[in-house]
Design a protein around this motif. Structure first.
Motif, PDB file in Angstrom:
ATOM      1  N   ARG A  53       9.267   5.983  -5.211  1.00  0.00           N
ATOM      2  CA  ARG A  53       7.898   5.484  -5.268  1.00  0.00           C
ATOM      3  C   ARG A  53       6.969   6.253  -4.336  1.00  0.00           C
ATOM      4  O   ARG A  53       7.407   6.763  -3.305  1.00  0.00           O
ATOM      5  CB  ARG A  53       7.907   4.007  -4.850  1.00  0.00           C
ATOM      6  N   GLN A  55       3.446   5.867  -2.084  1.00  0.00           N
ATOM      7  CA  GLN A  55       2.602   4.830  -1.493  1.00  0.00           C
ATOM      8  C   GLN A  55       1.279   5.476  -1.054  1.00  0.00           C
ATOM      9  O   GLN A  55       1.279   6.428  -0.294  1.00  0.00           O
ATOM     10  CB  GLN A  55       3.346   4.216  -0.307  1.00  0.00           C
ATOM     11  N   ILE A  93       2.041   2.662  -5.539  1.00  0.00           N
ATOM     12  CA  ILE A  93       1.471   1.409  -5.036  1.00  0.00           C
ATOM     13  C   ILE A  93       0.386   1.750  -4.012  1.00  0.00           C
ATOM     14  O   ILE A  93       0.502   2.734  -3.282  1.00  0.00           O
ATOM     15  CB  ILE A  93       2.596   0.525  -4.444  1.00  0.00           C
ATOM     16  N   THR A  95      -2.252   0.449  -0.857  1.00  0.00           N
ATOM     17  CA  THR A  95      -2.538  -0.589   0.141  1.00  0.00           C
ATOM     18  C   THR A  95      -3.888  -0.282   0.789  1.00  0.00           C
ATOM     19  O   THR A  95      -4.258   0.878   0.940  1.00  0.00           O
ATOM     20  CB  THR A  95      -1.467  -0.621   1.243  1.00  0.00           C
ATOM     21  N   THR A 130      -3.383  -5.505   2.586  1.00  0.00           N
ATOM     22  CA  THR A 130      -2.239  -5.967   3.388  1.00  0.00           C
ATOM     23  C   THR A 130      -2.663  -6.597   4.714  1.00  0.00           C
ATOM     24  O   THR A 130      -1.837  -7.167   5.423  1.00  0.00           O
ATOM     25  CB  THR A 130      -1.271  -4.804   3.671  1.00  0.00           C
ATOM     26  N   PHE A 144       6.039  -1.667   3.018  1.00  0.00           N
ATOM     27  CA  PHE A 144       6.020  -0.826   1.810  1.00  0.00           C
ATOM     28  C   PHE A 144       6.550   0.573   2.131  1.00  0.00           C
ATOM     29  O   PHE A 144       7.230   1.189   1.326  1.00  0.00           O
ATOM     30  CB  PHE A 144       4.593  -0.699   1.262  1.00  0.00           C
ATOM     31  N   ASP A 147      10.296   0.706   2.867  1.00  0.00           N
ATOM     32  CA  ASP A 147      11.111   0.495   1.672  1.00  0.00           C
ATOM     33  C   ASP A 147      11.791   1.829   1.322  1.00  0.00           C
ATOM     34  O   ASP A 147      11.123   2.843   1.180  1.00  0.00           O
ATOM     35  CB  ASP A 147      10.186   0.060   0.521  1.00  0.00           C
ATOM     36  N   VAL A 150      10.553   4.454  -1.277  1.00  0.00           N
ATOM     37  CA  VAL A 150       9.314   5.230  -1.117  1.00  0.00           C
ATOM     38  C   VAL A 150       9.646   6.631  -0.587  1.00  0.00           C
ATOM     39  O   VAL A 150      10.273   6.783   0.451  1.00  0.00           O
ATOM     40  CB  VAL A 150       8.337   4.507  -0.152  1.00  0.00           C
ATOM     41  N   SER A 153       4.207   8.976   1.551  1.00  0.00           N
ATOM     42  CA  SER A 153       3.028   8.147   1.841  1.00  0.00           C
ATOM     43  C   SER A 153       1.834   9.063   1.987  1.00  0.00           C
ATOM     44  O   SER A 153       1.864   9.989   2.797  1.00  0.00           O
ATOM     45  CB  SER A 153       3.215   7.399   3.162  1.00  0.00           C
TER      46      SER A 153
END
Lengths: 247, 206
Positions: A53, A55, A93, A95, A130, A144, A147, A150, A153
């Motif tokens: 993932r 982020q 995702i 944030t 968040t 996140f 995790d 991920v 970022s």
């Protein structure tokens, strides 16, 4: 507002329009290489392949102040990343620490999913607020990042000191971190702690480097011309007193 | 309403509002209209803040229901609700609301700041391992010089650093660099605003 402010706006607008017309005739003009974007592209491709993932942290800037421009650059990044990776096993995702940017991020993701024809896979938890203060935002975003799914970022938005917590967490989880902010203290912290920092105005080049459209490339060229014009003006005006006494 | 109809409409509204605000800076007759639009924007931002609150609540409620670290979510939800009710009841300057802020929120954020100081020290130490380039060397040397010039270290004062090099770096080099960064950021901000005004960049999902 005085006339010189207006002249700057008019000049910038004229340059953007000029370069967008020129760009149509010269679509293959290359941009200078920014390592952060080269590595981000590679990471996005890898994350789609290995099912990890991405982020995207959009920071805590709202829509009412000058910090909104950095958040809008982050939203452009979010849209481009979503268009590439939305239908992967672990969709990106987002944030944020601001309610309005959260709504815009949800809207951006929703429209990207619609464009890709996978609206049924979209849900509101893909873009979350968040926390609503700088450090509560960072504290809320940490789970996140930590995790294990991920792989990267990307911090693109308005960040202050709290950016250090997010990049430290990314390093801890073994992921790649990219960071850019319009805030000067945020920039200095990201320079020291992110794998690939975006310095100064580089955050506003996100759209051009992530293929968001020809207008982004035109805008970047206009920024470069304006920046060099300012640099030349500063040098000329600082040298002028030296020649004042000359006949 | 489908996307095809919605996108041009939202773009038209955004461009029109942006143009009105820009034009109002030239013509004072539009000042009232601009102030009214800005008041709407402030109001909408406040509503968005509430929606952010609701989103945070919903996310942690779902986490609690699905058993994803439910204790943390439960503490957060309880804290949110109690703070919201108390602040709503007695106002943000009330005794209990101020106590919550000064005795819980502030110490927690200060603790995070302390954690940040440690993690940044480690990051600075690791910087040269990660990026072996000229800028990293400049960064680390500047950091070292400013550390030495920040004051007497272990009771020893180094006049070369505290009186000459330190003030020179602080008052000339860093100010010049800050202005350079700010010029770049302001030009980038201007270009972003113009792209939105042209409708070419649509952060509202168009």
């Amino acid at each position: 507002m005085n006339l010189s402010d207006l002249q700057w706006i008019g000049l910038c607008l004229a340059l953007i329009l000029l370069f967008s017309v020129w760009g149509k005739n010269n679509p293959r003009r290359a941009l200078r290489s920014i390592p952060a974007f080269v590595q981000l592209r590679r990471t996005i491709e890898l994350s789609v392949e290995d099912g990890s993932r991405l982020q995207i942290s959009l920071g805590r800037g709202g829509v009412l102040g000058p910090e909104s421009a950095a958040a809008f650059a982050g939203l452009t990044l979010l849209r481009q990343v979503a268009e590439i990776a939305a239908d992967s096993d672990q969709p990106p995702i987002a944030t944020t620490g601001d309610g309005a940017i959260m709504l815009l991020a949800q809207d951006t993701l929703r429209s990207s999913y619609q464009r890709l024809g996978i609206s049924d896979q979209y849900h509101l938890r893909l873009a979350q607020a968040t926390g609503l203060t700088p450090f509560s935002y960072a504290a809320g975003a940490l789970p996140f990042i930590l995790d294990r799914r991920v792989s990267a970022s990307a911090l693109a938005g308005s960040f202050g000191e709290e950016a250090g917590l997010l990049t430290a967490a990314t390093q801890l989880s073994g992921g790649f971190s990219l960071g850019g902010s319009e805030n000067l203290s945020g920039q200095s912290i990201l320079f020291a702690s992110a794998d690939q920092p975006l310095i100064g105005e580089e955050i506003f080049a996100t759209g051009a480097y992530m293929d968001a459209g020809p207008i982004h490339q035109a805008s970047l060229r206009a920024q470069d011309v304006l920046r060099w014009s300012v640099i030349l003006l500063l040098i000329i005006t600082s040298l002028l007193p030296l020649f004042e006494g000359l006949p | 309403m489908n996307l095809r109809l919605r996108t041009p409409f939202s773009a038209a509204v955004a461009i029109a509002i942006g143009l009105i605000v820009l034009v109002s800076l030239l013509f004072p007759d539009f000042t009232d209209l601009r102030n009214r639009i800005l008041n709407w924007a402030i109001l909408l931002a406040a509503v968005a803040l509430l929606l952010g609150f609701a989103n945070l609540f919903q996310v942690h409620f779902q986490k609690m229901r699905h058993g994803e670290k439910p204790v943390y979510s439960l503490i957060l939800l309880a804290g949110m609700l109690v703070t919201f009710i108390i602040t709503f009841w007695e106002g943000s300057q009330g005794f209990t609301a101020s106590w919550i802020f000064n005795s819980i929120q502030l110490p927690i954020e200060t603790s995070l700041m302390a954690v940040l100081a440690i993690s940044l020290t480690i990051a600075a130490a690791r910087l040269f391992q990660q990026r072996k380039d000229l800028m990293s060397i400049v960064f680390l040397v500047t950091l070292f010089v400013l550390l030495l010039s920040s004051g007497p270290l272990f009771g020893i004062e180094l006049p070369l650093f505290t009186r000459t090099i330190g003030p020179y770096v602080n008052n000339f080099l860093s100010v010049g660099a800050l202005r350079g960064l700010l010029i770049g950021v302001s030009i980038g901000t201007l270009a972003t605003g113009l792209r939105i005004l042209l409708g070419a960049d649509r952060p509202y999902g168009g």
